[in-house]
Motif scaffolding. Sequence first.
Motif, PDB file in Angstrom:
ATOM      1  N   TYR A 124       1.085  -1.263   0.081  1.00 29.45           N
ATOM      2  CA  TYR A 124      -0.057   0.136   0.030  1.00 29.45           C
ATOM      3  C   TYR A 124       1.049   1.421  -0.081  1.00 29.45           C
ATOM      4  CZ  TYR A 124      -3.860   3.665   2.017  1.00 29.45           C
ATOM      5  OH  TYR A 124      -4.426   4.272   1.423  1.00 29.45           O
ATOM      6  N   MET A 140      -7.486   1.650   3.713  1.00 26.82           N
ATOM      7  CA  MET A 140      -6.832   0.607   4.609  1.00 26.82           C
ATOM      8  C   MET A 140      -7.589  -0.851   5.254  1.00 26.82           C
ATOM      9  SD  MET A 140      -4.531   3.138   6.940  1.00 26.82           S
ATOM     10  CE  MET A 140      -4.289   4.973   6.010  1.00 26.82           C
ATOM     11  N   ARG A 144      -7.671  -4.654   4.835  1.00 27.25           N
ATOM     12  CA  ARG A 144      -7.521  -5.283   6.039  1.00 27.25           C
ATOM     13  C   ARG A 144      -8.534  -6.056   6.297  1.00 27.25           C
ATOM     14  NH1 ARG A 144      -7.386  -2.957  11.976  1.00 27.25           N
ATOM     15  NH2 ARG A 144      -9.521  -1.935  11.076  1.00 27.25           N
ATOM     16  N   ARG A 150       0.287  -8.133   4.414  1.00 31.95           N
ATOM     17  CA  ARG A 150       0.292  -5.991   3.385  1.00 31.95           C
ATOM     18  C   ARG A 150       1.006  -5.828   4.368  1.00 31.95           C
ATOM     19  NH1 ARG A 150      -3.856  -7.862   6.090  1.00 31.95           N
ATOM     20  NH2 ARG A 150      -3.971  -6.527   8.389  1.00 31.95           N
ATOM     21  N   MET A 151       1.869  -5.187   3.377  1.00 30.71           N
ATOM     22  CA  MET A 151       3.139  -3.690   4.073  1.00 30.71           C
ATOM     23  C   MET A 151       2.725  -2.805   3.078  1.00 30.71           C
ATOM     24  SD  MET A 151       6.903  -4.440   2.363  1.00 30.71           S
ATOM     25  CE  MET A 151       6.774  -2.830   3.590  1.00 30.71           C
ATOM     26  N   ALA A 152       2.967  -1.313   3.873  1.00 36.32           N
ATOM     27  CA  ALA A 152       2.659   0.480   3.788  1.00 36.32           C
ATOM     28  C   ALA A 152       4.162   0.652   3.792  1.00 36.32           C
ATOM     29  CB  ALA A 152       1.544   0.950   4.691  1.00 36.32           C
ATOM     30  N   LEU A 170      -0.505   3.645  10.166  1.00 35.68           N
ATOM     31  CA  LEU A 170      -0.410   2.715   9.313  1.00 35.68           C
ATOM     32  C   LEU A 170      -0.285   1.181  10.267  1.00 35.68           C
ATOM     33  CD1 LEU A 170       1.293   4.356   6.211  1.00 35.68           C
ATOM     34  CD2 LEU A 170      -0.702   3.325   6.150  1.00 35.68           C
ATOM     35  N   TYR A 173      -2.170  -1.164  10.684  1.00 36.68           N
ATOM     36  CA  TYR A 173      -3.510  -2.135   9.177  1.00 36.68           C
ATOM     37  C   TYR A 173      -2.179  -3.056   9.143  1.00 36.68           C
ATOM     38  CZ  TYR A 173      -7.446   0.677  10.046  1.00 36.68           C
ATOM     39  OH  TYR A 173      -8.630   2.359  10.618  1.00 36.68           O
ATOM     40  N   PHE A 174      -1.173  -2.299   9.372  1.00 36.02           N
ATOM     41  CA  PHE A 174      -0.380  -3.660   8.329  1.00 36.02           C
ATOM     42  C   PHE A 174       0.972  -3.606   9.131  1.00 36.02           C
ATOM     43  CE2 PHE A 174      -1.924  -0.167   5.385  1.00 36.02           C
ATOM     44  CZ  PHE A 174      -2.101  -0.862   4.045  1.00 36.02           C
ATOM     45  N   GLN A 175       1.616  -5.144   8.573  1.00 38.19           N
ATOM     46  CA  GLN A 175       2.704  -6.258   9.011  1.00 38.19           C
ATOM     47  C   GLN A 175       3.889  -5.103   8.784  1.00 38.19           C
ATOM     48  OE1 GLN A 175       0.499  -7.610   7.200  1.00 38.19           O
ATOM     49  NE2 GLN A 175       1.115  -9.711   7.768  1.00 38.19           N
ATOM     50  N   VAL A 177       5.427  -0.599   7.375  1.00 36.50           N
ATOM     51  CA  VAL A 177       6.265  -0.038   7.153  1.00 36.50           C
ATOM     52  C   VAL A 177       6.779   0.923   6.943  1.00 36.50           C
ATOM     53  CG1 VAL A 177       4.879   2.634   8.088  1.00 36.50           C
ATOM     54  CG2 VAL A 177       3.314   0.947   8.303  1.00 36.50           C
TER      55      VAL A 177
END
Length: 463
Positions: A124, A140, A144, A150-152, A170, A173-175, A177
């Motif tokens: 993302y 986001m 999810r 997912r990563m940002a 972030l 929502y993401f593993q 960043v």
Amino acid sequence: MVGGAMIADAAHFCVVGHPNKGKSSIVSTLTENDSIQIGVESGTTRQADSFSFIADNRLLLALTDTPGFQRARQVLAWLQQQTVAPHERAARVRAFLDVAEHRQAFPDEVALLTPVMQGAGIIYVTDASGPVSASDLAEMEILRWTGQPRMAVINPMAGSTHQDEWRQTLNQYFQWVRVFDPMSAQLDSRLQLLRAMNELADPAQQRALKRLIQHLETRESGRLSQFAQQLAAYWCGQITLTLDAARLQSGQSPEEALQQSLNKAEESRFQQWMQQCGYSRLELETQLNWVKGFNQLMDTEQWSFWGLKSKELMVVSAATGAAAGSLFDVGTGGSSLLLGAITGGILGTAGGWLVSQQQPGSRLSIPGIKKQHKIGPVKHPNFPFVVMARSLSFLNLLWSRTHAQRDALQLEVKASTWSQAEQVRLLRWAKQLQSDKWSDKSQQALEAWIVAQLSENTDQSAE
């Protein structure tokens, strides 16, 4: 198979986000593909397209470049119309994709969510120039709901004013960043991002990503040696280039023929280096304040940008032990023509040129040209520096460039930045070549010197 490459177990990620956040730039940099369309206007990417990184006939990484979210809040509202347990959310997203009308009402969301629900991991992309909006939160949350790894990536394309706010959001929502600038990302930065992607992948895809990381690391060290060998061979070829006067085209002067051959050799060498680095559309351009034709090696009126100044040449030539009269060899009946023949312009000794500071482009008559059997090589003391400086400048800029950049490459380095000891070594090597005293030991020393030059500039660009 894709382009003859095996696709089994390749890592696959879908690059998603709001329009105009640099998604295509990230895809271009990671896949080393400069043909991917990139634009500053919103909506440059209109459909999902996959791009790949292939090494040793194996597809190691596939990235799907997607359109940006357009109606994220409306999509999330549809998803939330029914109350579902967390483990049922991915099925709810699939149900959204199965509704035929959604392909017309939400074409961009359908295009980006389809490859995700087919198993692709998520990257993302956003920037931190503005605060987190309701639309951002909706995007986001939808991602999810997919349940995919997912990563940002924060792309600092427009500033980082709200970076702390974005990071904190972030992280919910993401593993992973990460901050990543696709326009300037050197190898270390790209490897860090690939390692983070590797943490999200399943075991089979992790093997592909590890192969990709190892390939990039090995290729980097191999390229240094390869480019040094190629540049050394090219430099020696330019310093010793001669033409047969009997083979000139009708109406072509000797100096024109030699100029064209030297320019063509440089252009060919530069094109080969671009191909080796995966550039298919890169152009070479002069800086705006440089005159037209500066991109030509044998535009000798511009040598002051690349070679040494008159006083520097005098000192270096003296230190090299070159007698002034031997630096030019303008004669008849089989003796070689030098810079005077090329430019149509310089007679007398090197000392005379240095004292008068006469420009290489000035026009003087040269008696006896038509009686020559051989044209070249160029023995003007500035020529070795010009050839080497232009080549090193090109390689250094090519090395530090990313495939997301769309501007033309502009040569910048000057030979005068070298130490006097290095200048003396180059001129001595040129004299050895032109007096048939070249040896394997000299070739190895030249290659080692080029490796040191490239390594120094590569380290500086990585800082």
